[in-house]
Motif scaffolding. Structure first.
Motif, PDB file in Angstrom:
ATOM      1  N   SER A   1      -2.115  -8.462 -12.631  1.00 32.84           N
ATOM      2  CA  SER A   1      -3.226  -8.781 -11.723  1.00 32.84           C
ATOM      3  C   SER A   1      -3.749  -7.522 -11.051  1.00 32.84           C
ATOM      4  CB  SER A   1      -2.766  -9.791 -10.672  1.00 32.84           C
ATOM      5  OG  SER A   1      -2.404 -11.020 -11.269  1.00 32.84           O
TER       6      SER A   1
ATOM      7  N   LEU B   1      -7.598  -5.835 -11.306  1.00 36.04           N
ATOM      8  CA  LEU B   1      -8.442  -5.587 -10.134  1.00 36.04           C
ATOM      9  C   LEU B   1      -8.476  -4.109  -9.750  1.00 36.04           C
ATOM     10  CD1 LEU B   1      -7.517  -8.699  -7.981  1.00 36.04           C
ATOM     11  CD2 LEU B   1      -9.792  -8.131  -8.864  1.00 36.04           C
TER      12      LEU B   1
ATOM     13  N   HIS C   1     -10.896  -2.284  -7.230  1.00 32.14           N
ATOM     14  CA  HIS C   1     -11.269  -3.175  -6.135  1.00 32.14           C
ATOM     15  C   HIS C   1     -10.198  -3.221  -5.041  1.00 32.14           C
ATOM     16  CE1 HIS C   1     -14.812  -4.871  -8.151  1.00 32.14           C
ATOM     17  NE2 HIS C   1     -14.089  -4.877  -9.255  1.00 32.14           N
TER      18      HIS C   1
ATOM     19  N   ASP D   1      -4.925  -3.969   0.941  1.00 29.39           N
ATOM     20  CA  ASP D   1      -4.619  -5.174   0.178  1.00 29.39           C
ATOM     21  C   ASP D   1      -3.193  -5.204  -0.355  1.00 29.39           C
ATOM     22  OD1 ASP D   1      -7.393  -5.966   0.327  1.00 29.39           O
ATOM     23  OD2 ASP D   1      -7.814  -4.536  -1.281  1.00 29.39           O
TER      24      ASP D   1
ATOM     25  N   LEU E   1      -8.157 -15.453   0.772  1.00 27.46           N
ATOM     26  CA  LEU E   1      -9.176 -15.544  -0.272  1.00 27.46           C
ATOM     27  C   LEU E   1     -10.017 -16.789  -0.101  1.00 27.46           C
ATOM     28  CD1 LEU E   1     -10.315 -14.584  -3.095  1.00 27.46           C
ATOM     29  CD2 LEU E   1      -8.533 -16.025  -4.131  1.00 27.46           C
TER      30      LEU E   1
ATOM     31  N   TRP F   1     -10.936 -11.787   1.483  1.00 25.46           N
ATOM     32  CA  TRP F   1     -11.845 -11.590   0.361  1.00 25.46           C
ATOM     33  C   TRP F   1     -12.753 -12.811   0.243  1.00 25.46           C
ATOM     34  CZ3 TRP F   1     -10.039  -8.959  -4.755  1.00 25.46           C
ATOM     35  CH2 TRP F   1      -9.433  -7.722  -4.461  1.00 25.46           C
TER      36      TRP F   1
ATOM     37  N   VAL G   1     -15.161 -14.125  -2.270  1.00 27.27           N
ATOM     38  CA  VAL G   1     -15.584 -13.934  -3.658  1.00 27.27           C
ATOM     39  C   VAL G   1     -16.709 -14.917  -3.976  1.00 27.27           C
ATOM     40  CG1 VAL G   1     -14.867 -14.108  -6.074  1.00 27.27           C
ATOM     41  CG2 VAL G   1     -13.322 -13.098  -4.380  1.00 27.27           C
TER      42      VAL G   1
ATOM     43  N   GLN H   1     -10.999 -11.220 -13.288  1.00 30.69           N
ATOM     44  CA  GLN H   1     -10.749 -10.665 -11.965  1.00 30.69           C
ATOM     45  C   GLN H   1     -10.585 -11.754 -10.913  1.00 30.69           C
ATOM     46  OE1 GLN H   1     -14.193  -8.084 -11.924  1.00 30.69           O
ATOM     47  NE2 GLN H   1     -12.932  -6.256 -12.254  1.00 30.69           N
TER      48      GLN H   1
ATOM     49  N   ALA I   1      -7.390 -12.383  -8.609  1.00 33.60           N
ATOM     50  CA  ALA I   1      -7.480 -12.500  -7.149  1.00 33.60           C
ATOM     51  C   ALA I   1      -6.730 -13.728  -6.659  1.00 33.60           C
ATOM     52  CB  ALA I   1      -8.946 -12.549  -6.720  1.00 33.60           C
TER      53      ALA I   1
ATOM     54  N   ALA J   1      -3.578 -13.357  -3.936  1.00 32.66           N
ATOM     55  CA  ALA J   1      -3.862 -13.845  -2.587  1.00 32.66           C
ATOM     56  C   ALA J   1      -2.617 -14.452  -1.955  1.00 32.66           C
ATOM     57  CB  ALA J   1      -4.982 -14.875  -2.624  1.00 32.66           C
TER      58      ALA J   1
END
Length: 348
Positions: free
Chosen positions: A139, A143, A146, A151, A157, A191, A193, A224, A228, A232
């Motif tokens: 993961s 990402l 980003h 993080d 999220l 985040w 998204v 992605q 995420a 999270a």
């Protein structure tokens, strides 16, 4: 090339004036064994053309219909929109066989029909996109570019667009309330998204307490987004309403805890695995503070409790598979055809 408004009205001409006559000719040409499938009840104006033939109408949500009746103060509908929804309703009320994505959607359907149809089944959506638990390093690689140092211990999220019912402002208010409450310094980022936020939403994310940070993540790929979900610490989904609530199931399939609204259909999807907060009301001044407390409780769970919650999420998400949904659709289609003693042929 016509502007956006012109394209919309040209679309209405095609949908309501041109295509129905073409559909009527096609219906006459099809053999008796044909099953006609309307993939959304919003295509109601086409239903009268197939109402006397074997048919199934899929229903996703009735938010626009409820708004047109003045039932949703957060989404007032103009007179033209009310007339448009009335035209849709007049059409689908001619139908007899329906499939709804949730019990909430089916309840709305029956209310707007004003009767019990010949067949009305609930088939929950099946997950696509292969949402699953991924190794942390995979993961993180997905990402790459980003992720920031903020993080490293995880992030909160939200996944969703700017539609009124997604309550993106409420997500930010929950995060602000949690930042004020938590002893973590700085708090994990949030985040957001989805779509590019409007200026008002972006301003609401400024100056978070204790160094909290809201990051608007626009244009992430499917891979992605799946990564995420996996990284999270908690997924926030305080929607005011939904037809089904895809992101709840997606997050649970990745083993990530969910805080969502204590109302159907969110409770249908979240089951016993999700944590819940009441639906936000304009006069509810304690909503965000209460949500911040729940977030802190979830973030602070022991490792054992978190692992148990993760397993409940995975078990609940296993109910929403594409194979289950497709099998259920096929069985219903065959029942409709069998009720008319004809052999199957499906036309969408």
């Amino acid at each position: 090339m016509p502007h956006a408004g012109g394209r919309k009205w040209l679309g209405y001409v095609d949908q309501f004036l041109l295509y129905p006559s073409m559909l009527a000719r096609r219906v006459r040409q099809e053999p008796t064994a044909t099953l006609f499938v309307i993939t959304d009840h919003a295509l109601g104006p086409w239903v009268p053309r197939i109402a006397k033939r074997a048919h199934v109408i899929h229903c996703h949500d009735f938010l626009a219909q409820r708004s047109a009746f003045g039932e949703v103060p957060e989404n007032p509908t103009r007179w033209t929109g009310q007339r448009y929804q009335a035209l849709i309703r007049r059409g689908y009320r001619r139908g007899q066989n329906f499939i709804s994505v949730s019990h909430r959607t089916r309840d709305d359907l029956h209310r707007f029909l004003g009767r019990q149809p010949s067949m009305s089944e609930v088939v929950h959506n099946g997950l696509n996109g292969n949402f699953r638990v991924l190794p942390v390093d995979e993961s993180q690689r997905t990402l790459e570019g980003h992720l920031t140092s903020a993080d490293t211990s995880g992030f909160l999220l939200h996944v969703g667009g700017n539609q009124w019912y997604k309550n993106r402002r409420g997500v930010i208010d929950l995060y602000r309330a949690w930042c004020q409450r938590t002893t973590s310094t700085p708090p994990m980022p949030l985040w957001m998204v989805g779509c590019e936020p409007g200026e008002t939403l972006r301003r609401s994310a400024d100056s978070m307490p204790r160094g909290g940070q809201v990051r608007f993540m626009v244009g992430l790929s499917d891979d992605q987004v799946r990564a995420a979900y996996n990284l999270a610490a908690l997924f926030l989904f305080p929607s005011l309403d939904e037809g089904f609530g895809w992101p709840i199931a997606e997050s649970m399939a990745c083993g990530t805890p969910v805080l969502t609204t204590d109302a159907p259909p969110m409770t249908e999807v979240g089951g016993q695995a999700a944590a819940y907060l009441r639906r936000r009301q304009p006069a509810d001044v304690n909503w965000a503070d209460d949500g911040g407390r729940i977030i802190e409780e979830l973030i602070s769970e022991s490792r054992e409790d978190r692992e148990n919650r993760q397993q409940r999420c995975l078990d609940q998400a296993a109910n929403f598979t594409a194979a289950n949904a497709l099998d259920a659709y096929e069985a219903i289609y065959r029942r409709v055809l069998a009720s008319q003693s004809i052999n199957p042929r499906v036309t969408r």
